[in-house]
Scaffold this active site. Structure first.
Site, PDB file in Angstrom:
ATOM      1  N   GLY A  33       9.760   6.307   4.477  1.00 33.76           N
ATOM      2  CA  GLY A  33       9.204   5.140   3.809  1.00 33.76           C
ATOM      3  C   GLY A  33       9.390   5.229   2.301  1.00 33.76           C
TER       4      GLY A  33
ATOM      5  N   THR B  50       5.890   2.298  -4.425  1.00 34.76           N
ATOM      6  CA  THR B  50       6.040   2.021  -5.851  1.00 34.76           C
ATOM      7  C   THR B  50       6.265   3.299  -6.651  1.00 34.76           C
ATOM      8  OG1 THR B  50       4.544   0.140  -5.586  1.00 34.76           O
ATOM      9  CG2 THR B  50       4.965   0.908  -7.827  1.00 34.76           C
ATOM     10  N   PHE B  51       5.610   4.384  -6.237  1.00 36.42           N
ATOM     11  CA  PHE B  51       5.653   5.604  -7.025  1.00 36.42           C
ATOM     12  C   PHE B  51       6.431   6.736  -6.356  1.00 36.42           C
ATOM     13  CE2 PHE B  51       1.638   3.399  -7.980  1.00 36.42           C
ATOM     14  CZ  PHE B  51       1.804   3.181  -9.342  1.00 36.42           C
TER      15      PHE B  51
ATOM     16  N   LYS C 295       8.045  14.385   0.009  1.00 35.58           N
ATOM     17  CA  LYS C 295       7.673  13.277  -0.875  1.00 35.58           C
ATOM     18  C   LYS C 295       8.322  13.475  -2.238  1.00 35.58           C
ATOM     19  CE  LYS C 295       3.707  10.678  -2.654  1.00 35.58           C
ATOM     20  NZ  LYS C 295       2.240  10.511  -2.613  1.00 35.58           N
TER      21      LYS C 295
ATOM     22  N   ASP D 140      -7.550   4.460  -1.933  1.00 32.77           N
ATOM     23  CA  ASP D 140      -6.512   3.580  -1.403  1.00 32.77           C
ATOM     24  C   ASP D 140      -6.464   3.658   0.119  1.00 32.77           C
ATOM     25  OD1 ASP D 140      -4.590   1.642  -1.707  1.00 32.77           O
ATOM     26  OD2 ASP D 140      -2.948   3.044  -2.006  1.00 32.77           O
TER      27      ASP D 140
END
Length: 701
Positions: A179, A182-183, A231, A318
């Protein structure tokens, strides 16, 4: 082997004319993957749960066997496939047939343009060979289930990342993209050193076998391929934001149903974090069809994660479906993405301070001050009402506003922000995560996602006020030393959340048909439970105790499968829930919604209280009854029954433990000595009423 497909070299063994037998093997696997992608693309995107073919179910069972050593799929599930008509409507039934009754049309469609029988038999042989391959092969080739355009884009990103972070290519083999955001972007990779290079005890944790988080601690089978999530944090992120995320994830090691931080490293301006790979499905694919027991499993995992995180004075900030990796076929969920997480403020009151205390151990969501209803607040509310009656040209902000600027953390996703976030509360607590969890429960109950889509904070407040009413929103604003005033007619009255849900979903009270592909109806333990319940009812035996030494069947299916319609026990076991049982569950769920979506943050239910709620606790004799959560809570470092043997180094601030070791002298004197061990984050955590892994067997109480 698959590294050759994604490496930085320009030559591809699948395209060259080499006679290497590995090339022929990959050609067969690639062919099968492409054919599987073609089959999946013909299914309706609105009902992907019904679109899983037998090979995908077998792949998934192999995945479970890889992750959970106690799992084994029954033979009827391994040898069955689902025949789906292209024109099937969502209400049509899926027919599970044995492989010997494969329709001739499907067999005929597999031939080439020349009608060559040899190619048909070759494809069947390839499928049979792949059945004997481990799950790692299928997981390793998931990139070939994507379109050629997307595949080329992913391979280019992987090549770029490997070139900028050479250390990554040495220890991990990147194989797919999971996936983007934004960051950051997240990729799937194989850990090349899991079995012989790394000490994985720190991030594995020490969860007991009977805990729902045992899957985090379960060691991977020897010689198996271990998948991880890589990540890549973009260089546009500020160094402080990256430091905060890594620091919080390290502090959350050992927490249940949390994406564990394995390691993190930096190469110049590139920062990479490694976490365990967690298989999951898109929330939009299952939230309308997941049965009530599956919804309970979803929120048990979520609230256990939130309870452990909040206990460490951390707010996720979040919480949303995209950040909760849930598998609807096993009931396992993992909270991820701590990029916006923060620590709870304990600095004391500031300008415009709220009329409630910050979080304390006794009051995790704060406590209301006695001087809430002050004369100044009432005067400010009246002034706001008077201004709302003025002409339009006289309403707005002062030209030269001399008031001090109020600052508060407003990070989060629109539609999930709690009222206190929208009102810029300066002493926010974990209650904002609980509000977001309640919003997700609304998605399940209403069958609609999303519900709120505001453009700014003002619109978001109006959306909430439309439901809870003007008076309640005014009181909430007062709690946070703010004023709220509007003359919009639809905001005046409001309604309970229960009424809102019933209006959005008129079929709420109708029981759903059991789906043999979803938890718990695909669990062998569920069918065993049904059989035992019937035997107990037949002989009028007392209900069995829910506190057993065996792990909860919710998370550790011993012989799970999609119940075959051809099996003798499946039609008898998969019965629609009774209207009485379904109504009892819905009543409990609506009551939980009211407590989760309480506008006053100080009154909002805590994760611990939510886990004790009747909706998640269940009733005695239920298949999904939860055990006492206090028994499985991982304490913070230095807490628990063995706290006296723990310490923090005053210089390095490193956590350590003292252990007693026997003397190893030749005389066997029997003396013991005290030894000091310095620990990494995630080690030495006491679980519930049990000591940490270093003090088992010691008299620590």
């Amino acid at each position: 082997m698959a590294a050759a497909l994604l490496s930085q070299h320009s030559s591809n063994p699948l395209e060259c004319g080499s006679s290497d037998p590995r090339n022929a093997e990959y050609r067969r696997r690639l062919k099968t993957a492409e054919r599987r992608r073609s089959n999946l693309s013909s299914f309706s995107s609105d009902d992907p749960i019904n679109g899983y073919v037998a090979e995908d179910m077998k792949q998934y069972h192999n995945h479970l066997a890889h992750v959970l050593p106690t799992f084994s799929a029954p033979k009827q599930a391994q040898n069955a496939y689902i025949d789906v008509d292209e024109d099937m409507e969502s209400d049509d039934e899926l027919i599970i047939l044995p492989p010997t009754t494969k329709p001739a049309a499907t067999h005929e469609a597999s031939r080439n343009d020349h009608g060559d029988e040899h190619d048909d038999h070759e494809e069947i042989r390839e499928e049979e060979e792949l059945k004997d391959d481990p799950v790692d092969v299928d997981e390793e080739l998931t990139i070939y289930l994507k379109t050629p355009e997307e595949r080329a884009e992913i391979e280019e990103e992987i090549t770029d990342l490997e070139s900028k972070v050479p250390q990554l290519a040495t220890d991990y083999k990147l194989i797919d993209r999971l996936g983007t955001g934004t960051f950051s972007s997240v990729y799937k990779a194989i850990d090349l050193g899991y079995h012989d290079k790394w000490d994985n005890s720190a991030w594995h944790g020490n969860h007991p076998f009977s805990s729902s988080a045992y899957y985090q601690s379960a060691p991977r089978p020897p010689d198996s391929k271990v998948f991880v999530a890589v990540k890549r944090i973009y260089v546009t992120s500020s160094p402080e934001r990256i430091r905060n995320e890594i620091s919080i994830m390290e502090d959350c090691r050992g927490c249940r149903h949390i994406s564990q931080l394995i390691t993190a490293f930096r190469q110049e301006d590139q920062v990479v974090a490694i976490m365990p790979y967690q298989r999951n499905e898109d929330f939009r694919d299952y939230f309308r069809v997941l049965p009530i027991p599956g919804i309970k499993a979803y929120f048990r995992c979520m609230f256990r994660a939130l309870r452990d995180v909040h206990h460490r004075w951390i707010i996720h900030r979040d919480v949303k479906p995209a950040n909760f990796l849930f598998d609807p076929r096993t009931g396992i969920g993992t909270l991820c993405d701590f990029g916006l997480a923060s620590r709870m403020e304990t600095s004391g009151p500031t300008y415009g301070a709220c009329f409630h205390t910050p979080a304390t151990p006794e009051h995790p969501h704060g406590k209301v001050h006695r001087n809430l209803s002050t004369r100044d607040i009432k005067a400010a509310q009246q002034a706001a009402k008077d201004k709302s009656k003025l002409p339009a040209e006289r309403i707005g902000y002062p030209d030269k506003d001399t008031r001090p600027v109020t600052k508060a953390n407003r990070a989060g996703t629109r539609g999930f922000r709690a009222p206190e976030v929208l009102l810029k509360c300066g002493e926010q607590t974990g209650a904002i995560d609980v509000w977001a969890a309640g919003m997700i429960l609304l998605f399940f109950l209403t069958g609609k996602f999303p519900l709120f889509q505001s453009n700014d904070d003002t619109e978001a407040l109006m959306e909430i006020a439309t439901i809870i009413g003007y008076k309640e929103m005014e009181n909430v604003a007062t709690l946070h030393s703010r004023t709220f005033c509007t003359n919009v007619p639809s905001v005046q009255k409001g309604m309970p959340w229960r009424e809102f849900v019933e209006k959005q979903n008129p079929s709420l009270w109708e029981p759903q048909e059991p789906d043999p592909r979803l938890y718990p109806y695909n669990q062998q333990a569920y069918h065993d439970h049904v059989s035992r319940s019937r035997e107990r009812d037949a002989y009028s035996l007392p209900p069995t105790s829910s506190t057993t030494s065996s792990p909860p069947s919710l998370y550790f299916p011993r012989s799970s499968s999609p119940a075959s319609a051809s099996g003798s026990s499946a039609p008898d076991a998969l019965q629609k829930p009774s209207e009485e049982a379904h109504r009892r569950d819905i009543e409990a769920a609506l009551d939980l919604v009211e407590k989760l979506m309480e506008p006053w943050s100080t009154r909002r239910i805590t994760p611990r209280q939510a886990l004790a709620h009747p909706f998640l606790r269940g009733e005695e004799g239920d298949f999904d009854e939860a055990a006492d959560d206090d028994e499985f809570v991982p304490h913070r470092p230095g807490e628990g029954v063995c706290a006296q043997w723990h310490f923090v180094d005053p210089v390095t601030e490193t956590h350590g433990v003292k252990v007693l070791v026997p003397c190893e002298c030749p005389r066997a004197c029997g003396k013991v000595y005290e030894e000091v061990l310095m620990l990494e984050a995630g080690q030495g955590l006491a679980i519930g009423r049990q000591p940490c892994e270093f003090h088992h067997g010691m008299a620590v109480c």
